[in-house]
Design a protein around this motif. Structure first.
Motif, short mmCIF file in Angstrom:
data_model
loop_
_atom_site.label_atom_id
_atom_site.label_comp_id
_atom_site.label_asym_id
_atom_site.label_seq_id
_atom_site.Cartn_x
_atom_site.Cartn_y
_atom_site.Cartn_z
N PHE A 63 4.68 1.56 1.55
CA PHE A 63 4.23 0.08 1.98
C PHE A 63 2.89 0.26 2.73
N SER A 64 2.75 1.16 3.48
CA SER A 64 1.45 1.23 4.43
C SER A 64 0.15 1.67 3.65
N TYR A 65 0.46 2.40 2.55
CA TYR A 65 -0.49 2.98 1.72
C TYR A 65 -0.46 2.23 0.38
N LYS A 66 0.31 2.78 -0.60
CA LYS A 66 0.36 2.04 -1.89
C LYS A 66 1.68 2.54 -2.58
N LEU A 67 1.82 1.80 -3.67
CA LEU A 67 2.95 2.40 -4.54
C LEU A 67 2.12 2.58 -6.03
N GLU A 68 1.55 1.70 -6.60
CA GLU A 68 0.70 1.99 -7.59
C GLU A 68 -0.74 1.57 -7.75
N PHE A 69 -0.99 0.70 -6.70
CA PHE A 69 -2.48 0.44 -6.97
C PHE A 69 -3.13 0.04 -5.50
N ASP A 70 -4.28 0.20 -5.17
CA ASP A 70 -5.02 -0.07 -4.19
C ASP A 70 -4.95 -1.44 -3.61
N ARG A 71 -4.31 -1.69 -2.26
CA ARG A 71 -4.16 -2.80 -1.79
C ARG A 71 -4.46 -2.70 -0.22
N VAL A 185 7.48 -6.61 -3.63
CA VAL A 185 6.68 -7.34 -2.51
C VAL A 185 5.02 -7.03 -2.95
N GLU A 186 4.73 -6.15 -3.64
CA GLU A 186 3.23 -6.16 -4.06
C GLU A 186 3.17 -7.14 -5.18
N LYS A 187 4.02 -7.29 -5.94
CA LYS A 187 3.75 -8.52 -6.99
C LYS A 187 3.75 -9.76 -6.23
N GLU A 188 4.59 -10.01 -5.36
CA GLU A 188 4.64 -11.56 -4.86
C GLU A 188 3.50 -11.70 -3.86
N LEU A 189 2.74 -10.66 -3.22
CA LEU A 189 1.74 -10.67 -2.31
C LEU A 189 0.47 -10.72 -3.16
#
Length: 192
Positions: A63-71, A185-189
């Motif tokens: 969550f703090s860094y990334k799962l699959e892409f920079d964000r 969560v990444e997809k939602e945001l």
């Protein structure tokens, strides 16, 4: 050996399929709640017991860094991840309070606590859950066996039942569930 490997793969796949089928809606609801929390400036706190502590640490990093892409950063922290504080508290015989002490040191005002439980006795997690609820913050449980989990009390706002037959499968499924949660969560945001 090949038979053992195939059996383990089949068991892991079956656990994942059962989890997604029975808990997918709850996972999606938790992801939406987390996305809203992050959008409002809140923080995810994660805690785990035994081997699930390491899964909790990994999830906080993702969550703090990334799962699959920079964000942008999604603020998440694994409670109990301060090794010196843990060592000092355990050495002083205060094992049941070391997560509470770390939680108090963070002094977060708007957060959600996500607890990874192997469904065994975990007095340090029990004390943490009680402290978080005293601060009127939500608590969600990812349980290895919700029917027998002593942490599943009126203090818990929601529970995802992992329902695994063995510790290795539980660790794998916990990590899988964490990846799904972070991805949702990444997809939602961020729409990706």
């Amino acid at each position: 050996m090949e038979q053992f490997i195939n059996a383990a793969c089949q068991q892991a796949t079956a656990c994942q399929a059962e989890f997604c089928g029975s808990q997918g809606d709850k996972l999606t609801q938790l992801a939406a709640r987390l996305a809203a929390l992050f959008a409002e400036g809140g923080q995810l706190l994660v805690a785990g017991h035994g081997q699930l502590f390491h899964v909790a640490q990994l999830l906080a990093v993702q969550f703090s860094y990334k799962l699959e892409f920079d964000r942008p950063v999604l603020p998440a922290l694994c409670l109990g991840s301060d090794p010196l504080l843990s060592q000092q508290m355990l050495g002083a015989g205060l094992a049941e309070q070391y997560l509470v002490r770390h939680y108090r040191a963070i002094n977060s005002q708007d957060h959600l606590l996500l607890v990874f439980s192997d469904a065994g006795a975990a007095p340090e997690l029990d004390a943490l859950i009680e402290e978080v609820k005293d601060n009127d913050q939500p608590v969600f449980l990812l349980s290895g066996n919700a029917q027998q989990d002593p942490l599943l009390t009126e203090h818990v706002d929601g529970c995802l039942n992992l329902g695994c037959p063995s510790l290795p499968r539980l660790v794998e499924l916990s990590q899988f569930a964490g990846h799904l949660l972070c991805g949702l969560v990444e997809k939602e945001l961020f729409g990706r």
